[in-house]
Design a protein around this motif. Structure first.
Motif, PDB file in Angstrom:
ATOM      1  N   GLY A  65       1.085-102.535  20.815  1.00 60.49           N
ATOM      2  CA  GLY A  65       0.740-101.489  20.134  1.00 60.49           C
ATOM      3  C   GLY A  65      -0.516-101.820  19.347  1.00 60.49           C
ATOM      4  N   VAL A  66      -0.991-100.761  18.755  1.00 59.66           N
ATOM      5  CA  VAL A  66      -2.306-100.569  18.178  1.00 59.66           C
ATOM      6  C   VAL A  66      -1.900-101.269  16.505  1.00 59.66           C
ATOM      7  N   VAL A  67      -2.909-102.230  16.408  1.00 66.33           N
ATOM      8  CA  VAL A  67      -2.717-102.939  14.787  1.00 66.33           C
ATOM      9  C   VAL A  67      -3.669-102.115  13.913  1.00 66.33           C
ATOM     10  N   LYS A  68      -2.857-101.694  12.708  1.00 66.10           N
ATOM     11  CA  LYS A  68      -3.349-101.098  11.729  1.00 66.10           C
ATOM     12  C   LYS A  68      -4.166-101.996  10.703  1.00 66.10           C
ATOM     13  N   SER A  69      -3.403-102.925  10.564  1.00 63.63           N
ATOM     14  CA  SER A  69      -3.792-104.070   9.545  1.00 63.63           C
ATOM     15  C   SER A  69      -2.973-105.354   9.596  1.00 63.63           C
ATOM     16  N   LYS A  70      -3.544-106.493   9.140  1.00 66.05           N
ATOM     17  CA  LYS A  70      -2.981-107.621   9.348  1.00 66.05           C
ATOM     18  C   LYS A  70      -3.438-108.536   8.091  1.00 66.05           C
ATOM     19  N   GLU A  71      -2.542-109.473   7.568  1.00 67.84           N
ATOM     20  CA  GLU A  71      -3.030-110.526   6.488  1.00 67.84           C
ATOM     21  C   GLU A  71      -2.067-111.787   6.726  1.00 67.84           C
ATOM     22  N   ILE A  72      -2.424-112.750   5.996  1.00 68.11           N
ATOM     23  CA  ILE A  72      -1.723-113.985   6.354  1.00 68.11           C
ATOM     24  C   ILE A  72      -1.709-114.714   4.929  1.00 68.11           C
ATOM     25  N   GLN A  73      -0.632-115.331   4.835  1.00 60.67           N
ATOM     26  CA  GLN A  73      -0.444-116.182   3.605  1.00 60.67           C
ATOM     27  C   GLN A  73      -0.151-117.440   4.044  1.00 60.67           C
ATOM     28  N   SER A  74      -0.696-118.596   3.518  1.00 62.77           N
ATOM     29  CA  SER A  74      -0.606-119.973   3.781  1.00 62.77           C
ATOM     30  C   SER A  74      -0.229-120.766   2.863  1.00 62.77           C
ATOM     31  N   PHE A  75       0.878-121.599   2.907  1.00 59.71           N
ATOM     32  CA  PHE A  75       1.362-122.468   1.852  1.00 59.71           C
ATOM     33  C   PHE A  75       1.459-123.949   2.107  1.00 59.71           C
ATOM     34  N   LYS A  76       1.514-124.526   1.246  1.00 62.01           N
ATOM     35  CA  LYS A  76       1.749-126.390   1.414  1.00 62.01           C
ATOM     36  C   LYS A  76       2.600-126.782   0.040  1.00 62.01           C
ATOM     37  N   LYS A  78       4.518-130.758  -0.738  1.00 54.25           N
ATOM     38  CA  LYS A  78       4.598-132.108  -0.261  1.00 54.25           C
ATOM     39  C   LYS A  78       5.451-132.472   0.839  1.00 54.25           C
ATOM     40  N   ALA A  79       6.369-131.541   0.999  1.00 55.90           N
ATOM     41  CA  ALA A  79       7.407-131.416   2.387  1.00 55.90           C
ATOM     42  C   ALA A  79       7.033-130.620   3.222  1.00 55.90           C
ATOM     43  N   ASP A  80       6.451-129.504   2.914  1.00 56.94           N
ATOM     44  CA  ASP A  80       6.418-128.472   4.045  1.00 56.94           C
ATOM     45  C   ASP A  80       5.080-127.468   3.944  1.00 56.94           C
ATOM     46  N   SER A  81       4.612-127.030   5.046  1.00 59.40           N
ATOM     47  CA  SER A  81       3.416-126.109   4.924  1.00 59.40           C
ATOM     48  C   SER A  81       3.649-125.190   6.346  1.00 59.40           C
ATOM     49  N   GLY A  82       3.103-124.106   6.020  1.00 59.96           N
ATOM     50  CA  GLY A  82       2.927-122.944   7.097  1.00 59.96           C
ATOM     51  C   GLY A  82       2.353-121.852   6.579  1.00 59.96           C
ATOM     52  N   SER A  83       2.419-120.757   7.605  1.00 63.82           N
ATOM     53  CA  SER A  83       2.034-119.479   7.443  1.00 63.82           C
ATOM     54  C   SER A  83       2.794-118.357   7.313  1.00 63.82           C
ATOM     55  N   ILE A  84       2.735-117.372   6.680  1.00 61.04           N
ATOM     56  CA  ILE A  84       3.307-116.025   7.111  1.00 61.04           C
ATOM     57  C   ILE A  84       2.497-115.112   7.442  1.00 61.04           C
ATOM     58  N   MET A  85       2.629-114.452   8.712  1.00 63.77           N
ATOM     59  CA  MET A  85       1.534-113.401   9.108  1.00 63.77           C
ATOM     60  C   MET A  85       2.163-112.002   9.004  1.00 63.77           C
TER      61      MET A  85
END
Length: 149
Positions: A65-76, A78-85
């Motif tokens: 499908g056609v993307v209208k918008s997108k954003e990402i949040q990345s977190f760190k 001491k024990a964890d890291s990753g992104s929410i898209m």
């Protein structure tokens, strides 16, 4: 005939709730971020597949499908890291099988090696690229589930 009008109004009201949300509503606000975490710039993915999909998402528009918008949040922490898209489509996301294959391969579900999870609801697709025991992933999932019920 009189029953159809109130039912239609109810359906319109319920569907408007999901479709009136924005990515800003879904993102974690500073006060919602657990104290042990901090925001980080860029993309932090457990596997390349999730970040590559997010970066090159327009390449797949004929499938998903056609993307209208997108954003990402990345977190760190001491024990964890990753992104929410967070991805919002012009219409509904329509690439479940494609995304499952891209993220998880033949397994068709998260594994230790490919732990990403996603939720597709209405016009939104949220991908969590964290390990399964991530506190911030759980916090985000609970918020998004409450908003996009």
């Amino acid at each position: 005939m009189k029953i159809t009008i109130p039912l239609s109004a109810l359906f319109l009201l319920l569907s408007t709730t999901i479709f009136s949300q924005t990515i800003a509503d879904l993102k974690l606000k500073p006060k919602e971020i657990p104290k042990s975490y901090f925001l980080s710039d860029g993309q932090i993915c457990v596997t390349n597949q999730a970040c590559n999909f997010y970066t090159d998402i327009t390449t797949y528009s004929n499938i998903i499908g056609v993307v209208k918008s997108k954003e990402i949040q990345s977190f760190k922490s001491k024990a964890d890291s990753g992104s929410i898209m967070y991805i919002e489509f012009e219409n509904r996301f329509k690439g479940d099988k494609f995304l499952q294959g891209l993220l998880w391969g033949k397994d068709g579900q998260p594994t230790d090696e490919h732990p990403e999870e996603y939720l597709a609801k209405g016009k939104f697709l949220i991908i969590w690229s964290f390990h399964p025991d991530s506190t911030i992933k759980e916090k985000s999932e609970a918020k998004i589930d409450a908003i996009l019920q």
